[in-house]
Write an enzyme that holds these catalytic residues in place. Sequence first.
Site, PDB file in Angstrom:
ATOM      1  N   ALA A   7      -4.921  -5.633  14.576  1.00 51.42           N
ATOM      2  CA  ALA A   7      -5.760  -6.081  13.462  1.00 51.42           C
ATOM      3  C   ALA A   7      -7.163  -5.492  13.400  1.00 51.42           C
ATOM      4  O   ALA A   7      -7.801  -5.547  12.353  1.00 51.42           O
ATOM      5  CB  ALA A   7      -5.858  -7.597  13.496  1.00 51.42           C
ATOM      6  N   ALA A   8      -7.671  -4.970  14.504  1.00 56.57           N
ATOM      7  CA  ALA A   8      -9.080  -4.550  14.501  1.00 56.57           C
ATOM      8  C   ALA A   8      -9.267  -3.233  13.731  1.00 56.57           C
ATOM      9  O   ALA A   8      -8.372  -2.396  13.732  1.00 56.57           O
ATOM     10  CB  ALA A   8      -9.551  -4.367  15.934  1.00 56.57           C
TER      11      ALA A   8
ATOM     12  N   ASP B 180       0.418  -2.988  11.476  1.00 54.49           N
ATOM     13  CA  ASP B 180      -0.383  -1.848  10.999  1.00 54.49           C
ATOM     14  C   ASP B 180      -0.712  -1.033  12.249  1.00 54.49           C
ATOM     15  O   ASP B 180      -1.801  -1.120  12.793  1.00 54.49           O
ATOM     16  CB  ASP B 180      -1.648  -2.389  10.321  1.00 54.49           C
ATOM     17  CG  ASP B 180      -2.485  -1.307   9.667  1.00 54.49           C
ATOM     18  OD1 ASP B 180      -1.892  -0.402   9.057  1.00 54.49           O
ATOM     19  OD2 ASP B 180      -3.721  -1.362   9.770  1.00 54.49           O
TER      20      ASP B 180
ATOM     21  N   CYS C   2      -1.598   4.892   8.708  1.00 51.54           N
ATOM     22  CA  CYS C   2      -2.490   5.743   7.899  1.00 51.54           C
ATOM     23  C   CYS C   2      -2.199   7.199   8.258  1.00 51.54           C
ATOM     24  O   CYS C   2      -3.115   7.975   8.484  1.00 51.54           O
ATOM     25  CB  CYS C   2      -3.944   5.381   8.125  1.00 51.54           C
ATOM     26  SG  CYS C   2      -4.423   5.419   9.857  1.00 51.54           S
TER      27      CYS C   2
HETATM   28  C1  LIG Z   1      -4.563   1.286  12.405  1.00 48.96           C
HETATM   29  S1  LIG Z   1      -5.600   0.386  13.444  1.00 48.96           S
HETATM   30  C2  LIG Z   1      -5.581  -1.185  12.668  1.00 48.96           C
HETATM   31  C3  LIG Z   1      -6.484  -1.320  11.484  1.00 48.96           C
HETATM   32  C4  LIG Z   1      -6.577  -2.761  11.020  1.00 48.96           C
HETATM   33  N1  LIG Z   1      -5.281  -3.315  10.696  1.00 48.96           N
HETATM   34  C5  LIG Z   1      -7.490  -2.893   9.818  1.00 48.96           C
HETATM   35  O1  LIG Z   1      -7.019  -2.961   8.698  1.00 48.96           O
HETATM   36  O2  LIG Z   1      -8.707  -2.958  10.017  1.00 48.96           O
HETATM   37  C6  LIG Z   1      -4.611   0.124  14.818  1.00 48.96           C
HETATM   38  C7  LIG Z   1      -5.191  -0.866  15.819  1.00 48.96           C
HETATM   39  O3  LIG Z   1      -4.196  -1.079  16.822  1.00 48.96           O
HETATM   40  C8  LIG Z   1      -4.832  -1.339  18.044  1.00 48.96           C
HETATM   41  N2  LIG Z   1      -3.811  -1.152  19.085  1.00 48.96           N
HETATM   42  C9  LIG Z   1      -3.431  -0.022  19.708  1.00 48.96           C
HETATM   43  N3  LIG Z   1      -2.424  -0.273  20.557  1.00 48.96           N
HETATM   44  C10 LIG Z   1      -2.159  -1.611  20.472  1.00 48.96           C
HETATM   45  C11 LIG Z   1      -1.243  -2.478  21.112  1.00 48.96           C
HETATM   46  N4  LIG Z   1      -0.368  -2.015  22.018  1.00 48.96           N
HETATM   47  N5  LIG Z   1      -1.283  -3.782  20.792  1.00 48.96           N
HETATM   48  C12 LIG Z   1      -2.157  -4.262  19.893  1.00 48.96           C
HETATM   49  N6  LIG Z   1      -3.057  -3.477  19.251  1.00 48.96           N
HETATM   50  C13 LIG Z   1      -3.053  -2.170  19.534  1.00 48.96           C
HETATM   51  C14 LIG Z   1      -5.992  -0.389  18.045  1.00 48.96           C
HETATM   52  O4  LIG Z   1      -7.008  -0.861  18.902  1.00 48.96           O
HETATM   53  C15 LIG Z   1      -6.421  -0.389  16.569  1.00 48.96           C
HETATM   54  O5  LIG Z   1      -7.471  -1.273  16.373  1.00 48.96           O
END
Ligand SMILES: C[S@@+](CC[C@H](N)C(=O)[O-])C[C@H]1O[C@@H](n2cnc3c(N)ncnc32)[C@H](O)[C@@H]1O
Length: 448
Positions: free
Chosen positions: A262-263, A330, A383
């Site tokens: 979500a970040a 996402d 993306c």
């Molecule tokens: C495409 S970004 C998400 C963007 C977010 N949904 C937004 O709209 O602001 C992908 C996110 O997945 C997180 N991420 C990477 N590997 C992950 C994992 N194994 N579990 C959970 N989060 C993960 C990353 O830190 C990153 O913030």
Amino acid sequence: MIQINPREVAAEAMVQILAEGAYNNTALRRLLRQNGAMSQQDRAFVTEIVNGTLRNIYYVDYVIDQFSNTKLSKIKPWLLAVLRTAVYQMLFMDVPDNAACNEAVKLATARGYQSLSGFVNGVLRAIGRGKEEIKLPEKGTAEYLSVVYSHPLWLVKMWVAYYGYEKTEALCQADNEAPDVTIRVNTLKTDAETLAKQLEEKGITVRQGSLWKDALHLSRTADLGRLAEFQEGLFHVQDESSQTAVAVLAPQKGEKILDLCAAPGGKTFTMAERMENSGEIHAGDIYEHKAELIADGAQRLGISIVKTSVRDASVEDASAIGAYDRVLADVPCSGLGLLRKKPDIRLKKDGSEIDALVGIQRQILEQAAKYVKDGGVLVYSTCTLSRKENEKNVEWFLQNHESYRLEDLGQYLPESLAAEGEKGYITLFPQSHHTDGFFIARLRKKGM
Ligand SMILES: C[S@@+](CC[C@H](N)C(=O)[O-])C[C@H]1O[C@@H](n2cnc3c(N)ncnc32)[C@H](O)[C@@H]1O
């Protein structure tokens, strides 16, 4: 008074980004803050040089290579940064060759490279004389697109195989246009018309979203974070492609939603706004510092239905099984749809990371599938513009999860796009949808 030289700041940013691996947005923001005494005009000049040089880096390097006797890999990072930014000014900006060249020589000398200032001068003067006769690869080849539109050759070849030559050329061209900033109006606090008026009164140029009424495109913006409207939580920055992903998820008031990756929280916020801040959203991310961004953003926007957690989405959470009306995956991806906004991606990826990403994406999807209630919805989005991470992952998912089927997206999209969503997924492109490159699939779990 100490004079800050904007060209020096730009070259420093290039060293940090290309020689030291910093992200372009982070390095630029940090350097602009450190050199806060620069005028607005100089800040814009630095930003244009850095982003423009990065967007055109393969072409700029191709040209330097043609006029230099020293191989690029042998040129010291500072001198290479000075050369690259000067060539960008000469070829793409209205800076006279003489000025770009003299300033570059001064920058080389200022950092102790007096003995190499002749080299810098020689290469740049030669480019100034010969720039009308630069020899390009043959038209119609992948090499031509790679050099002229400054995209890595592996990526051009991959896209030509996917989309054909013409579409790839249009895509590469669109990647090189400086994007405006798109925001999502916080409908919990205001509406698009009121916010647009407020921003226009501050001298910002505002254009209505092309897909969504709550999207606004801003240009002539200064540091958005300093605006009172931002601090009061009247909007968050979000491309229309991400707004589309949330529209496709279609979260409803009162529902329980899981946002697995979500970040920094953009989609979580749009969900909460669409849900009128009623229901529950669980927003997780693997990195603690990133999860904090979600909580901070929600607070600024006046959203109270979001609970954040630090979790690895590729590992099962037994307490979440069958618990959610809708789940958004996402996932982390290669980001090849973001070349307009993050021009350094074209230098930092070489395609070799895609297979590892596919592995992680499938692990996350595998878990995501368990958390959806019977009859609920799972949206998978990236993306990126890479079939392995997009269509192929959806195919794999369907083969391994009989309880899911793709669902026509048409009704969740603006009318102009409805037909494109019939198959249950859609790819958005910068050249045709004027958004980031983005992929969205909607999967429905069978009811009992
Ligand atoms: C495409 S970004 C998400 C963007 C977010 N949904 C937004 O709209 O602001 C992908 C996110 O997945 C997180 N991420 C990477 N590997 C992950 C994992 N194994 N579990 C959970 N989060 C993960 C990353 O830190 C990153 O913030």
